[in-house]
Design an enzyme around this catalytic site. Structure first.
Site, PDB file in Angstrom:
ATOM      1  N   ARG A   1       0.829  -1.215   0.000  1.00  0.00           N
ATOM      2  CA  ARG A   1       0.000   0.000   0.000  1.00  0.00           C
ATOM      3  C   ARG A   1       0.859   1.259   0.000  1.00  0.00           C
ATOM      4  NH1 ARG A   1      -3.249  -1.710   5.236  1.00  0.00           N
ATOM      5  NH2 ARG A   1      -1.055  -2.076   5.733  1.00  0.00           N
TER       6      ARG A   1
ATOM      7  N   TYR B   1      -4.642 -14.124  15.213  1.00  0.00           N
ATOM      8  CA  TYR B   1      -3.424 -14.259  14.395  1.00  0.00           C
ATOM      9  C   TYR B   1      -3.066 -15.731  14.229  1.00  0.00           C
ATOM     10  CZ  TYR B   1       1.304 -13.555  12.633  1.00  0.00           C
ATOM     11  OH  TYR B   1       2.438 -13.591  11.859  1.00  0.00           O
TER      12      TYR B   1
ATOM     13  N   PHE C   1       6.668  -5.348  12.249  1.00  0.00           N
ATOM     14  CA  PHE C   1       5.443  -6.076  12.564  1.00  0.00           C
ATOM     15  C   PHE C   1       4.871  -5.693  13.942  1.00  0.00           C
ATOM     16  CE2 PHE C   1       3.027  -9.996  13.484  1.00  0.00           C
ATOM     17  CZ  PHE C   1       2.310 -10.099  12.321  1.00  0.00           C
TER      18      PHE C   1
HETATM   19  P1  NAP Z   1       6.197  -5.841   8.460  1.00  0.00           P
HETATM   20  O1  NAP Z   1       7.580  -5.295   8.493  1.00  0.00           O
HETATM   21  O2  NAP Z   1       5.151  -5.149   9.263  1.00  0.00           O
HETATM   22  O3  NAP Z   1       5.738  -5.950   6.933  1.00  0.00           O
HETATM   23  C1  NAP Z   1       4.418  -6.250   6.587  1.00  0.00           C
HETATM   24  C2  NAP Z   1       4.223  -5.974   5.120  1.00  0.00           C
HETATM   25  O4  NAP Z   1       2.866  -6.333   4.776  1.00  0.00           O
HETATM   26  C3  NAP Z   1       4.420  -4.524   4.751  1.00  0.00           C
HETATM   27  O5  NAP Z   1       5.124  -4.430   3.542  1.00  0.00           O
HETATM   28  C4  NAP Z   1       2.986  -4.024   4.558  1.00  0.00           C
HETATM   29  O6  NAP Z   1       2.960  -3.014   3.559  1.00  0.00           O
HETATM   30  C5  NAP Z   1       2.322  -5.280   4.036  1.00  0.00           C
HETATM   31  N1  NAP Z   1       0.864  -5.250   4.175  1.00  0.00           N
HETATM   32  C6  NAP Z   1       0.121  -5.231   5.300  1.00  0.00           C
HETATM   33  N2  NAP Z   1      -1.184  -5.148   4.996  1.00  0.00           N
HETATM   34  C7  NAP Z   1      -1.260  -5.114   3.630  1.00  0.00           C
HETATM   35  C8  NAP Z   1      -2.317  -5.002   2.701  1.00  0.00           C
HETATM   36  N3  NAP Z   1      -3.609  -4.905   3.102  1.00  0.00           N
HETATM   37  N4  NAP Z   1      -2.041  -5.000   1.378  1.00  0.00           N
HETATM   38  C9  NAP Z   1      -0.762  -5.084   0.964  1.00  0.00           C
HETATM   39  N5  NAP Z   1       0.292  -5.188   1.783  1.00  0.00           N
HETATM   40  C10 NAP Z   1       0.042  -5.186   3.108  1.00  0.00           C
HETATM   41  O7  NAP Z   1       6.165  -7.346   8.971  1.00  0.00           O
HETATM   42  P2  NAP Z   1       6.959  -8.677   8.546  1.00  0.00           P
HETATM   43  O8  NAP Z   1       7.456  -9.272   9.795  1.00  0.00           O
HETATM   44  O9  NAP Z   1       7.907  -8.422   7.457  1.00  0.00           O
HETATM   45  O10 NAP Z   1       5.737  -9.569   8.050  1.00  0.00           O
HETATM   46  C11 NAP Z   1       5.723 -10.219   6.782  1.00  0.00           C
HETATM   47  C12 NAP Z   1       4.975 -11.544   6.915  1.00  0.00           C
HETATM   48  O11 NAP Z   1       5.740 -12.404   7.774  1.00  0.00           O
HETATM   49  C13 NAP Z   1       3.581 -11.444   7.542  1.00  0.00           C
HETATM   50  O12 NAP Z   1       2.712 -12.318   6.857  1.00  0.00           O
HETATM   51  C14 NAP Z   1       3.794 -11.947   8.959  1.00  0.00           C
HETATM   52  O13 NAP Z   1       2.616 -12.507   9.486  1.00  0.00           O
HETATM   53  C15 NAP Z   1       4.870 -12.987   8.739  1.00  0.00           C
HETATM   54  N6  NAP Z   1       5.634 -13.331   9.936  1.00  0.00           N
HETATM   55  C16 NAP Z   1       6.283 -12.373  10.656  1.00  0.00           C
HETATM   56  C17 NAP Z   1       6.975 -12.742  11.812  1.00  0.00           C
HETATM   57  C18 NAP Z   1       7.688 -11.735  12.664  1.00  0.00           C
HETATM   58  O14 NAP Z   1       8.075 -12.083  13.808  1.00  0.00           O
HETATM   59  N7  NAP Z   1       7.939 -10.521  12.174  1.00  0.00           N
HETATM   60  C19 NAP Z   1       7.016 -14.098  12.200  1.00  0.00           C
HETATM   61  C20 NAP Z   1       6.341 -15.019  11.440  1.00  0.00           C
HETATM   62  C21 NAP Z   1       5.666 -14.642  10.306  1.00  0.00           C
HETATM   63  P3  NAP Z   1       2.010  -1.725   3.528  1.00  0.00           P
HETATM   64  O15 NAP Z   1       1.683  -1.363   4.941  1.00  0.00           O
HETATM   65  O16 NAP Z   1       2.831  -0.695   2.806  1.00  0.00           O
HETATM   66  O17 NAP Z   1       0.815  -2.157   2.727  1.00  0.00           O
END
Ligand code: NAP
Length: 251
Positions: free
Chosen positions: A45, A161, A198
């Site tokens: 976004r 979640y 996140f």
């Molecule tokens: P992050 O830094 O908050 O990144 C999240 C990304 O998702 C951002 O680029 C955000 O971009 C995008 N996003 C959120 N809502 C969206 C929407 N409606 N449309 C399009 N893009 C959207 O977090 P991250 O840790 O990298 O998370 C990435 C993935 O890894 C997630 O699925 C999360 O559940 C998973 N994960 C994370 C962890 C952790 O500890 N961090 C652990 C396990 C799994 P915009 O806001 O610009 O749209």
């Protein structure tokens, strides 16, 4: 050349969509893919961030506005891409959030909870649906979804979640089976606690997020998850890395 047993899959000039590319794991994955010579569609976004990422990389990195929680935004994904960018080899679906999370079920309203499912589950489904037709026509491609250790083990305050990530796991397993008679590969990457934006986005509070990560026994860097994603995507063409669980050494 791709196809010889044991030869790593070459991503050079392959087009890969990263959904959720503006921060964290998605942003790190964009960098790794570009370093491998892939052409990357960086979608999310926050266009300002994507434009900064794509600056000085014309032809290699294409910023694309995408809200995975919006059916129109996702359904129009391919038609909104310029001609030379539509032949998508791979999609890495990182878009996700936990806004309102780490709280007892009665401590957020229904819409807040529902948006986690809408983004993490329905958003993942929508992105996969948008790219799958051309993969099915070619009979090749690679989809990578982001599961989580939260999709294996529940914890207090994680009901929604956890439910979203259990669903991502079931969906990804089903997708893999549906295309099991083709050369389309389907991978789920399940990270443990990774230091990204996140937690800040969950609470809207950077200090609380920093304290949360600092107090964890161990955290991963987003580049370490990107490394796992690239391992799966560069595995020999006949190898489907179905799941990769990556956790900090100290948990
Ligand atoms: P992050 O830094 O908050 O990144 C999240 C990304 O998702 C951002 O680029 C955000 O971009 C995008 N996003 C959120 N809502 C969206 C929407 N409606 N449309 C399009 N893009 C959207 O977090 P991250 O840790 O990298 O998370 C990435 C993935 O890894 C997630 O699925 C999360 O559940 C998973 N994960 C994370 C962890 C952790 O500890 N961090 C652990 C396990 C799994 P915009 O806001 O610009 O749209």
């Amino acid at each position: 050349m791709n196809g010889t047993a044991m030869e790593r899959f070459n991503l050079r000039d392959k087009i890969v969509l990263v959904a959720g590319a503006s921060s964290g794991i998605g942003a790190a994955t964009v960098e790794r893919l570009l370093a491998e010579g892939a052409r990357v569609i960086a979608a999310a976004r926050r266009m300002d961030r994507l434009q900064t990422m794509a600056k000085n990389r014309p032809g290699h990195c294409l910023p694309l506005q995408l809200d995975v929680a919006d059916p129109d935004s996702t359904a129009s994904l391919i038609e909104r891409m310029p001609e030379g960018w539509r032949n998508i080899h791979g999609a890495v679906v990182c878009a996700g959030h936990d806004v309102g999370g780490r709280a007892r079920f009665d401590q957020a309203d229904a819409e807040t909870w529902a948006n986690i499912i809408e983004t993490n589950v329905n958003g993942t489904i929508r992105v996969c649906r948008a790219v799958i037709d051309q993969m099915a026509t070619r009979g090749t491609g690679h989809i990578v979804t982001l599961g989580s250790t939260a999709g294996l083990r529940v914890y207090p305050g994680g009901s929604i979640y956890n439910a979203s990530k259990f669903a991502v796991r079931a969906f990804t397993d089903g997708l893999r089976l549906d295309f099991g008679k083709t050369d389309i590969r389907v991978t789920e990457v399940l990270p443990g606690l990774t230091r990204t934006e996140f937690a800040e986005s969950r609470w809207g509070d950077g200090d609380r997020a920093t304290e949360f990560y600092d107090n964890a026994p161990g955290t991963l860097a987003p580049e370490e998850i990107a490394d796992a994603i690239l391992y799966a995507m560069t595995a020999p063409a006949g190898v489907n890395v179905s799941q990769i669980l990556v956790e900090p050494t100290r948990i």
